[in-house]
Design an enzyme around this catalytic site. Structure first.
Site, mmCIF file in Angstrom:
data_model
loop_
_atom_site.group_PDB
_atom_site.id
_atom_site.type_symbol
_atom_site.label_atom_id
_atom_site.label_comp_id
_atom_site.label_asym_id
_atom_site.label_seq_id
_atom_site.Cartn_x
_atom_site.Cartn_y
_atom_site.Cartn_z
ATOM 1 N N ARG A 9 0.690 -1.207 0.027
ATOM 2 C CA ARG A 9 -0.055 -0.170 -0.067
ATOM 3 C C ARG A 9 0.864 1.324 0.005
ATOM 4 N NH1 ARG A 9 -4.957 -2.069 0.641
ATOM 5 N NH2 ARG A 9 -5.418 -4.043 1.671
ATOM 6 N N GLY A 12 4.900 4.951 -3.098
ATOM 7 C CA GLY A 12 6.372 5.089 -3.269
ATOM 8 C C GLY A 12 7.029 3.883 -3.787
ATOM 9 N N ASP A 72 10.063 -7.850 0.941
ATOM 10 C CA ASP A 72 10.264 -7.466 2.248
ATOM 11 C C ASP A 72 11.647 -6.906 2.322
ATOM 12 O OD1 ASP A 72 9.434 -7.002 4.944
ATOM 13 O OD2 ASP A 72 10.363 -8.971 5.682
ATOM 14 N N SER A 73 11.788 -5.597 3.006
ATOM 15 C CA SER A 73 12.897 -5.080 2.883
ATOM 16 C C SER A 73 13.163 -4.344 4.227
ATOM 17 C CB SER A 73 13.211 -4.182 1.732
ATOM 18 O OG SER A 73 12.141 -3.215 1.644
ATOM 19 N N TYR A 156 14.373 4.717 5.859
ATOM 20 C CA TYR A 156 15.560 5.030 6.571
ATOM 21 C C TYR A 156 16.459 5.986 5.562
ATOM 22 C CZ TYR A 156 13.886 1.937 10.233
ATOM 23 O OH TYR A 156 13.173 1.147 11.178
ATOM 24 N N HIS A 182 19.045 -1.667 -2.885
ATOM 25 C CA HIS A 182 19.004 -2.869 -2.530
ATOM 26 C C HIS A 182 17.663 -3.389 -3.253
ATOM 27 C CE1 HIS A 182 16.598 -0.372 0.162
ATOM 28 N NE2 HIS A 182 16.027 -1.488 0.604
ATOM 29 N N ARG A 183 16.558 -2.671 -3.206
ATOM 30 C CA ARG A 183 15.067 -3.067 -3.930
ATOM 31 C C ARG A 183 15.427 -2.782 -5.541
ATOM 32 N NH1 ARG A 183 12.500 0.479 -1.414
ATOM 33 N NH2 ARG A 183 11.991 -0.875 0.273
#
Length: 201
Positions: A9, A12, A72-73, A156, A182-183
């Site tokens: 949801r 971004g 999931d990060s 972060y 990372h994503r």
């Protein structure tokens, strides 16, 4: 055009995944969970980033019947023994309160020397369709500042400076961040495998 659902949801993340897929030559009608208000949030009960990503992707595929992507990060901090880790989005107690989470990490590191402020962003991404599932991982190492800088990104990003850079990921443009994040790494690796799911009968 194939439809693809991102199990999030967070607008971004939807924008970010759309950019990464298009840069990989994959053009889909990308939907977010705001397009499926009747589908409840999936509880992240896994013990690892990958378990949570697969759990969310499977649940959303079963609810929508569309190929579903989830990630999931989180942030792993050397001085916090790898935490917040899979608890990154709810580190301060309430899921998705970015400012509270960031402020808590800064408070916990207030007396930590520069040499021990190493951290990494880690991402596990998974996609589930009728025929199979695919997954990929990405990570980026860096260090944490004592004060936030920058207004781009989320989570972060304002306190994380990647190794080899002097700017936070919140001070980078979207394209710069995608190239090293990372994503971005996980979603680019996933994108190359998505075709098999999208083309499945």
């Amino acid at each position: 055009m194939n439809q693809l659902v991102l199990a999030s949801r967070n607008p971004g993340k939807v924008v970010e995944l759309r950019r990464i897929l298009e840069a990989s030559g994959i053009y889909v009608d990308l939907l977010g969970m705001e397009d499926f208000p009747e589908v409840p949030d999936v509880r992240e009960t896994g013990a690892t980033f990958m378990e949570n990503a697969l759990l969310k992707a499977r649940a959303v595929y079963e609810a929508t019947g569309l190929v579903s992507v989830a990630d999931d990060s989180g942030l792993t901090v050397e001085a916090l023994n790898g935490m917040p880790g899979i608890l990154s989005a709810r580190w301060a107690g309430r899921h998705g309160d970015d400012k509270a989470n960031l402020d808590l990490v800064l408070a916990q590191l207030a007396d930590v020397a520069e040499a021990r402020r190493g951290a990494a962003f880690v991402c596990a991404a998974a996609a589930v369709g009728r025929s199979d599932h695919v997954f990929a991982e990405g990570s980026i190492e860096g260090r944490l500042l004592r004060e936030p800088r920058g207004s781009n990104g989320f989570g972060y990003d304002p306190i994380f400076v990647p190794t080899g850079y002097d700017r936070t990921t919140a001070e980078m443009s979207a394209d710069e961040k995608d190239a090293i994040s990372h994503r971005g790494e996980a979603f680019r690796a996933l994108a190359s495998q998505l075709i098999t799911l999208l083309d499945a009968p």
